[in-house]
Each structure stands twice: as C-alpha cells, then as structure tokens.
Scaffold this active site. Structure first.
Site, mmCIF file in Angstrom:
data_model
loop_
_atom_site.group_PDB
_atom_site.id
_atom_site.type_symbol
_atom_site.label_atom_id
_atom_site.label_comp_id
_atom_site.label_asym_id
_atom_site.label_seq_id
_atom_site.Cartn_x
_atom_site.Cartn_y
_atom_site.Cartn_z
ATOM 1 N N LYS A 1 2.740 4.537 5.543
ATOM 2 C CA LYS A 1 2.064 4.498 4.241
ATOM 3 C C LYS A 1 2.765 5.477 3.303
ATOM 4 O O LYS A 1 2.967 6.653 3.644
ATOM 5 C CB LYS A 1 0.605 4.888 4.449
ATOM 6 C CG LYS A 1 -0.355 4.296 3.465
ATOM 7 C CD LYS A 1 -1.779 4.581 3.952
ATOM 8 C CE LYS A 1 -2.798 4.027 3.003
ATOM 9 N NZ LYS A 1 -4.148 4.441 3.391
HETATM 10 C C1 E4P Z 1 -6.708 2.943 1.558
HETATM 11 O O1 E4P Z 1 -5.836 2.775 2.346
HETATM 12 C C2 E4P Z 1 -7.426 4.197 1.349
HETATM 13 O O2 E4P Z 1 -7.418 4.907 2.563
HETATM 14 C C3 E4P Z 1 -8.867 4.018 0.983
HETATM 15 O O3 E4P Z 1 -9.234 2.663 0.883
HETATM 16 C C4 E4P Z 1 -9.342 4.877 -0.120
HETATM 17 O O4 E4P Z 1 -10.722 4.645 -0.304
HETATM 18 P P1 E4P Z 1 -11.641 5.664 -1.123
HETATM 19 O O5 E4P Z 1 -11.327 5.513 -2.567
HETATM 20 O O6 E4P Z 1 -13.037 5.233 -0.811
HETATM 21 O O7 E4P Z 1 -11.312 7.051 -0.612
#
Ligand code: E4P
Length: 216
Positions: free
Chosen positions: A83
């Site tokens: 990522k």
């Molecule tokens: C995506 O990969 C992120 O980890 C995640 O969806 C972020 O979500 P949040 O905005 O609820 O922290």
C-alpha cells in the site's frame, strides 16, 4: 464486488473469514497501532488466515524509501499487496514496483485526477476514501462513480477499491456504482446481514414449526 475487511484485528478477521464472504484484508498504520502489535508479525498472521490479498502500507515518503520498503514487504508473503500513498514519489514508486510484478494499492485517493495518475502508473488497486470525503461535506460516493466511469472510458485495469466505508448504505451504493472491491470495518460487514423482516420471519417460521413438529 469483493469484500475486504478493513482491520488489523485477528479475531475480527477470523470471524469474517468463517462467514465465508471475505476475499482479502486492508490495513493501515493507524489500524496496526490500534492493535499494539508488531507490523510484520501481524501481517504474516493475517496472511495465514486469509486466502486473498492483504494490503500492508509503507511508511517512507521518498521514492527510494518506498521502493525499498515495498520490495521488503512484498517478499514477506505471496498475499501481500504493497500500500502506497498517493503522492508524487508514491506514484513513481508504484510505476517501478508494478514493472517488477509487485502488486500495489494506491491509498489516500480523494479525486478523479489522482485516481487517473495511479492507474497510469499501473497500480493494482486504487483506494478512494468515501467516508473521509463525506466527513468534510463532499460526496464520497460521487467519486466512486466518477472513477468507475473514467476507468471504463479508457480501459484501465486498476481495480476500484472503495475504502473508508462507514455504513451499509455506502456498501449498497458501491454495488450499484460498480466498485470492484469494498473494504469494510467488521461492524459494517456484520450489519449487512441484518434486516428486521428476516428476524421476524424466522421467528414466525420457528414458532409455527413448534406447533407441528410432533406430527412429522
Ligand atoms: C483503506 O484502506 C483505509 O484503511 C480505510 O478504509 C480508512 O477508513 P477510515 O476513513 O474509516 O479510517
């Protein structure tokens, strides 16, 4: 639409996998910090539980650092997807890692133009954050629709991974918009099963069965 779990919590992941509908997992540094665990150990534990892609994020913000961390993380397990944040050095790193055959998930996407750059660089997944756009008064789901339309217009193969989904309505709209993947907190996954008429109907069936079961 595939379902990924958006968590680094092993119990949640085990429960989700047992439900038979979880295709992968996404983590981020905040989710790992919440678990107070060693990053590599946890990623490997998750990879053992889930038979699918597991996103693990780099924390370097320069090109060389992201490349080096990305290569290292990718070598941990065949399920790992690296990522990488959507910043200029990140897009360049995605281009290089992609050419090396390393799968990437381009994260922190908040606009169609950003999603276009990630696709051009060869990202395996693009992660637009729906809930965080809603949080600041924007329409997160409109971004999912825009990316779907633009990727289809140009035949980009980058998979649209809808992230930051906060409730079942987000999931319903992603299904209609044609997202390839929705990554869900465990609570949102559980909520998808619920409908009061299902509970009411099941109770009525079981109550009625009690009235005739001894006749069978
Ligand atoms: C995506 O990969 C992120 O980890 C995640 O969806 C972020 O979500 P949040 O905005 O609820 O922290």
């Amino acid at each position: 639409m595939q379902i990924f779990l958006d968590t680094a919590n092993l119990d949640e992941i085990r429960q989700g996998v047992a439900m038979g509908v979880v295709d992968g997992v996404t983590t981020n540094p905040s989710l790992v910090a919440k678990e107070q665990c060693k990053f590599k150990d946890r990623v490997l534990e998750i990879c053992d539980v889930v038979q699918g892609p597991v996103s693990a994020e780099v924390v370097a913000t320069d090109y060389e650092g992201m490349l080096s961390q990305g290569r290292e993380i990718a070598a941990w397990h065949k399920h790992v997807v690296v990522k990488i944040p959507l910043i200029p050095a990140g897009i360049a790193a995605i281009r290089t890692l992609s050419a090396e055959g390393i799968r990437t998930n381009c994260t922190l996407c908040f606009s169609l133009n950003q999603a276009w750059l990630a696709a051009k660089a060869g990202a395996t997944y693009i992660s637009p954050f729906v809930g965080r756009l809603d949080d600041i008064g924007n329409n997160g789901m409109a971004l999912i629709e825009e990316i779907r339309a633009a990727y289809d217009n140009y035949g980009f193969e980058t998979k649209l991974l809808a992230a930051s989904l906060r409730h079942p309505e987000h999931v319903r709209q992603c299904l209609l918009a044609g997202a390839d993947v929705g990554t869900l907190p465990f609570g949102v996954l559980k909520s998808l099963f619920s409908h009061p008429l299902t509970d009411k109907g099941l109770k009525a069936f079981l109550d009625d069965w009690e009235k005739v079961k001894d006749l069978v």
